[in-house]
Design a protein around this motif. Sequence first.
Motif, PDB file in Angstrom:
ATOM      1  N   ILE A 385       3.529  -9.162  18.262  1.00 57.88           N
ATOM      2  CA  ILE A 385       3.065  -8.077  17.265  1.00 57.88           C
ATOM      3  C   ILE A 385       1.649  -7.652  17.569  1.00 57.88           C
ATOM      4  O   ILE A 385       0.574  -8.318  17.913  1.00 57.88           O
ATOM      5  CB  ILE A 385       2.978  -8.675  15.574  1.00 57.88           C
ATOM      6  CG1 ILE A 385       4.412  -9.302  15.409  1.00 57.88           C
ATOM      7  CG2 ILE A 385       2.677  -7.501  14.744  1.00 57.88           C
ATOM      8  CD1 ILE A 385       5.519  -8.224  15.570  1.00 57.88           C
ATOM      9  N   SER A 386       1.178  -6.348  17.746  1.00 55.53           N
ATOM     10  CA  SER A 386       0.042  -5.774  18.024  1.00 55.53           C
ATOM     11  C   SER A 386      -0.232  -4.401  17.211  1.00 55.53           C
ATOM     12  O   SER A 386       0.469  -3.746  16.915  1.00 55.53           O
ATOM     13  CB  SER A 386      -0.012  -5.405  19.587  1.00 55.53           C
ATOM     14  OG  SER A 386      -1.240  -4.724  19.877  1.00 55.53           O
ATOM     15  N   TYR A 387      -1.404  -4.718  16.534  1.00 53.35           N
ATOM     16  CA  TYR A 387      -1.963  -3.591  15.648  1.00 53.35           C
ATOM     17  C   TYR A 387      -3.149  -3.028  16.220  1.00 53.35           C
ATOM     18  O   TYR A 387      -4.046  -3.974  16.570  1.00 53.35           O
ATOM     19  CB  TYR A 387      -2.368  -4.057  14.323  1.00 53.35           C
ATOM     20  CG  TYR A 387      -1.143  -4.253  13.602  1.00 53.35           C
ATOM     21  CD1 TYR A 387      -0.415  -2.969  12.890  1.00 53.35           C
ATOM     22  CD2 TYR A 387      -0.598  -5.359  12.952  1.00 53.35           C
ATOM     23  CE1 TYR A 387       0.616  -3.030  11.762  1.00 53.35           C
ATOM     24  CE2 TYR A 387       0.761  -5.265  11.959  1.00 53.35           C
ATOM     25  CZ  TYR A 387       1.009  -4.256  11.609  1.00 53.35           C
ATOM     26  OH  TYR A 387       2.125  -4.339  10.761  1.00 53.35           O
ATOM     27  N   GLU A 388      -3.399  -1.969  16.572  1.00 51.71           N
ATOM     28  CA  GLU A 388      -4.785  -1.153  16.796  1.00 51.71           C
ATOM     29  C   GLU A 388      -5.579  -1.328  15.609  1.00 51.71           C
ATOM     30  O   GLU A 388      -4.928  -1.392  14.453  1.00 51.71           O
ATOM     31  CB  GLU A 388      -4.487   0.064  17.519  1.00 51.71           C
ATOM     32  CG  GLU A 388      -3.986   0.250  18.670  1.00 51.71           C
ATOM     33  CD  GLU A 388      -4.666  -0.531  19.804  1.00 51.71           C
ATOM     34  OE1 GLU A 388      -5.966  -0.704  19.527  1.00 51.71           O
ATOM     35  OE2 GLU A 388      -4.116  -1.063  20.564  1.00 51.71           O
ATOM     36  N   ASP A 389      -6.853  -1.364  15.529  1.00 52.10           N
ATOM     37  CA  ASP A 389      -7.475  -1.488  14.111  1.00 52.10           C
ATOM     38  C   ASP A 389      -7.422  -0.258  13.341  1.00 52.10           C
ATOM     39  O   ASP A 389      -7.238  -0.545  11.984  1.00 52.10           O
ATOM     40  CB  ASP A 389      -8.999  -1.605  14.632  1.00 52.10           C
ATOM     41  CG  ASP A 389      -9.428  -2.842  15.557  1.00 52.10           C
ATOM     42  OD1 ASP A 389      -8.762  -4.028  15.102  1.00 52.10           O
ATOM     43  OD2 ASP A 389     -10.665  -2.790  15.989  1.00 52.10           O
ATOM     44  N   LYS A 390      -7.240   0.775  13.786  1.00 47.43           N
ATOM     45  CA  LYS A 390      -6.933   1.860  12.788  1.00 47.43           C
ATOM     46  C   LYS A 390      -5.703   1.760  12.331  1.00 47.43           C
ATOM     47  O   LYS A 390      -5.306   2.322  10.993  1.00 47.43           O
ATOM     48  CB  LYS A 390      -7.262   3.308  13.580  1.00 47.43           C
ATOM     49  CG  LYS A 390      -8.939   3.506  14.008  1.00 47.43           C
ATOM     50  CD  LYS A 390      -9.547   3.754  12.628  1.00 47.43           C
ATOM     51  CE  LYS A 390     -11.126   4.033  13.197  1.00 47.43           C
ATOM     52  NZ  LYS A 390     -11.968   4.146  12.089  1.00 47.43           N
ATOM     53  N   GLN A 391      -4.741   1.542  12.967  1.00 49.25           N
ATOM     54  CA  GLN A 391      -3.339   1.242  12.718  1.00 49.25           C
ATOM     55  C   GLN A 391      -3.177   0.386  11.440  1.00 49.25           C
ATOM     56  O   GLN A 391      -2.666   0.336  10.591  1.00 49.25           O
ATOM     57  CB  GLN A 391      -2.361   1.101  13.787  1.00 49.25           C
ATOM     58  CG  GLN A 391      -1.065   0.805  13.288  1.00 49.25           C
ATOM     59  CD  GLN A 391      -0.248   0.296  14.596  1.00 49.25           C
ATOM     60  OE1 GLN A 391      -0.597  -0.036  15.516  1.00 49.25           O
ATOM     61  NE2 GLN A 391       1.073   0.393  14.561  1.00 49.25           N
ATOM     62  N   TRP A 392      -3.821  -0.777  11.737  1.00 47.06           N
ATOM     63  CA  TRP A 392      -3.971  -2.035  10.691  1.00 47.06           C
ATOM     64  C   TRP A 392      -4.559  -1.641   9.375  1.00 47.06           C
ATOM     65  O   TRP A 392      -4.069  -1.806   8.298  1.00 47.06           O
ATOM     66  CB  TRP A 392      -4.800  -3.160  11.576  1.00 47.06           C
ATOM     67  CG  TRP A 392      -4.732  -4.283  10.429  1.00 47.06           C
ATOM     68  CD1 TRP A 392      -3.711  -5.562  10.492  1.00 47.06           C
ATOM     69  CD2 TRP A 392      -5.772  -4.803   9.544  1.00 47.06           C
ATOM     70  NE1 TRP A 392      -4.078  -6.463   9.631  1.00 47.06           N
ATOM     71  CE2 TRP A 392      -5.506  -6.080   8.972  1.00 47.06           C
ATOM     72  CE3 TRP A 392      -6.881  -4.043   9.077  1.00 47.06           C
ATOM     73  CZ2 TRP A 392      -6.112  -6.606   7.961  1.00 47.06           C
ATOM     74  CZ3 TRP A 392      -7.617  -4.924   7.987  1.00 47.06           C
ATOM     75  CH2 TRP A 392      -7.156  -5.977   7.527  1.00 47.06           C
ATOM     76  N   GLU A 393      -5.503  -0.786   9.547  1.00 50.82           N
ATOM     77  CA  GLU A 393      -6.503  -0.320   8.153  1.00 50.82           C
ATOM     78  C   GLU A 393      -5.447   0.586   7.406  1.00 50.82           C
ATOM     79  O   GLU A 393      -5.447   0.350   6.248  1.00 50.82           O
ATOM     80  CB  GLU A 393      -7.695   0.196   8.755  1.00 50.82           C
ATOM     81  CG  GLU A 393      -8.824  -0.662   9.118  1.00 50.82           C
ATOM     82  CD  GLU A 393     -10.030   0.006   9.653  1.00 50.82           C
ATOM     83  OE1 GLU A 393     -10.350   1.069   9.442  1.00 50.82           O
ATOM     84  OE2 GLU A 393     -10.948  -0.815  10.124  1.00 50.82           O
ATOM     85  N   SER A 394      -4.786   1.402   8.022  1.00 44.53           N
ATOM     86  CA  SER A 394      -4.022   2.490   7.471  1.00 44.53           C
ATOM     87  C   SER A 394      -2.628   1.666   6.923  1.00 44.53           C
ATOM     88  O   SER A 394      -2.308   2.137   5.588  1.00 44.53           O
ATOM     89  CB  SER A 394      -3.407   3.290   8.518  1.00 44.53           C
ATOM     90  OG  SER A 394      -4.519   4.375   9.025  1.00 44.53           O
ATOM     91  N   ALA A 395      -2.151   0.627   7.635  1.00 41.61           N
ATOM     92  CA  ALA A 395      -1.122  -0.393   6.930  1.00 41.61           C
ATOM     93  C   ALA A 395      -1.738  -0.791   5.743  1.00 41.61           C
ATOM     94  O   ALA A 395      -0.704  -0.991   4.725  1.00 41.61           O
ATOM     95  CB  ALA A 395      -0.470  -0.995   7.943  1.00 41.61           C
ATOM     96  N   VAL A 396      -2.813  -1.655   5.721  1.00 44.77           N
ATOM     97  CA  VAL A 396      -3.476  -2.150   4.447  1.00 44.77           C
ATOM     98  C   VAL A 396      -3.448  -1.196   3.440  1.00 44.77           C
ATOM     99  O   VAL A 396      -2.908  -1.336   2.233  1.00 44.77           O
ATOM    100  CB  VAL A 396      -4.811  -2.675   4.755  1.00 44.77           C
ATOM    101  CG1 VAL A 396      -5.562  -3.122   3.417  1.00 44.77           C
ATOM    102  CG2 VAL A 396      -4.602  -4.047   5.874  1.00 44.77           C
ATOM    103  N   MET A 397      -4.040  -0.061   3.587  1.00 45.32           N
ATOM    104  CA  MET A 397      -4.328   1.046   2.327  1.00 45.32           C
ATOM    105  C   MET A 397      -2.923   1.699   1.956  1.00 45.32           C
ATOM    106  O   MET A 397      -3.002   1.888   0.828  1.00 45.32           O
ATOM    107  CB  MET A 397      -5.090   2.254   2.802  1.00 45.32           C
ATOM    108  CG  MET A 397      -6.457   1.706   3.426  1.00 45.32           C
ATOM    109  SD  MET A 397      -7.410   0.809   2.156  1.00 45.32           S
ATOM    110  CE  MET A 397      -7.381   2.227   0.889  1.00 45.32           C
ATOM    111  N   ALA A 398      -1.710   1.443   2.919  1.00 50.26           N
ATOM    112  CA  ALA A 398      -0.442   2.085   2.354  1.00 50.26           C
ATOM    113  C   ALA A 398       0.335   1.128   1.437  1.00 50.26           C
ATOM    114  O   ALA A 398       1.092   1.352   0.787  1.00 50.26           O
ATOM    115  CB  ALA A 398       0.125   2.579   3.628  1.00 50.26           C
ATOM    116  N   VAL A 399      -0.128  -0.176   1.379  1.00 48.99           N
ATOM    117  CA  VAL A 399       0.464  -1.293   0.334  1.00 48.99           C
ATOM    118  C   VAL A 399       0.251  -0.828  -0.950  1.00 48.99           C
ATOM    119  O   VAL A 399      -0.771  -0.368  -1.605  1.00 48.99           O
ATOM    120  CB  VAL A 399       0.105  -2.614   0.783  1.00 48.99           C
ATOM    121  CG1 VAL A 399       0.411  -3.487  -0.049  1.00 48.99           C
ATOM    122  CG2 VAL A 399       0.052  -2.980   2.230  1.00 48.99           C
TER     123      VAL A 399
END
Length: 429
Positions: A385-399
């Motif tokens: 599993i690989s998340y780029e930082d921006k991708q990870w942050e966007s996924a967190v905010m989308a929860v």
Amino acid sequence: MKHLTIEVARGIDLKIIQTDQFKNNMIVFNFTIPSNYQNFAKLALLAELLENASTVYPSEMLVSRKLSEMFGAGYGVTVLRYGNQHTLRIRLTFPQNQYLPNHTDLLAEAFSFLREMIEHPYANGNQFESSYFNVHQTNLVNYLQALPDNREFYSTLQLQKLYYASDLDQGHYLLGTANEVRNQDADHLYTFYKEFLKKAQISVIVAGQIDSEVVRNQLTYFATFSERNADDLSLYIRPQLPMKTREKTEVVPGSQSILNLGYRLPVYFNDRLYLAATIFNQIFGASTRSLLFTNVREKASLAYDIHSSYNSFAGMLSVQAGIDFEKMPQVIQTINLQLTAVVNGDYPDDLLIGVKNSMINQHRSQSDYLTTLVERQYLRQISGISYEDKQWESAVMAVTKRDIAEVAKQVHYEARYVLQSQGGQNETN
């Protein structure tokens, strides 16, 4: 930042992270085998033996002196467990050449030191040097015998044992028991180590301002780095738990009891709801703004301290609280009310926003450390599993609250371990 991936041999992977962000370089060797409780004490003792001496450096003082000659390099050996994977990790950190007199390049010397420590442990013939072995065996036995003195940690281990019931590979403490360490001997452990070097899957991660050709060339000098089994190692723990809940109380002298609750939470690191589960844990009990901390400790004054933990490799949630024993039914009832509140979305929106912002800020601040960069790379390798930082942050905010409620509904009570203080028992009686 540039990433290079090289297969040194079958079962031995090299990852090079070229970056000028840090003043140090780092080399990490991860030797991994399937988790088996019969190996726990062996690898724990091996970590001690490999860290403190070798054939060329047959004492802790000589190892320290060599590290000082390498301009204060840092060296350490530890054992880790990632789900079903048991890893012996050897790490060396040393300064980049641009910060050293005459721009001294330590890369080749660093690998030479590691090769000595890994392939030439302090041995006499076909066994570890006996007096050296005995000292570190005794030290580890003493540490394990003293574990009950750390009541919070000890009770965590007891809950783990209770939660997994008869599954020793998961319920057993990673460093083994005092008796298991005491039963090791210098020749059999040496034989085990030689086999371990041949069979363990190896991940090498090198990060910093690194010459990849030098790294590749240095690895060819490791005599033990031959081809080995490269089959994927199982990572996630999906236990077959008993149908009945498990509960145990142990009475000890003292004035404060410790309540430990274990829950099944079958949401794993690579699942759709993984980030929702991580946020759920923060809202429920992992942060100082959480419902458990606010409502159980601060408002109701039912706990001296309380927090939750979530293991995404094991699908497990736990709660630990320091309490007065006679208040335990009220504590458990109030904890259950907080879980119900999360299921119903009955908590402030600003709590959810605050938790998300805190997670993102922590993620960003941790990125300033070389150790974090290497650890995240290793997690990507073992999980896929690989998340780029921006991708990870966007996924967190989308929860959403609905996602978090979906997680909370899956929480299932499995085990309770109570370390009851003698004072608490007397008050009850």
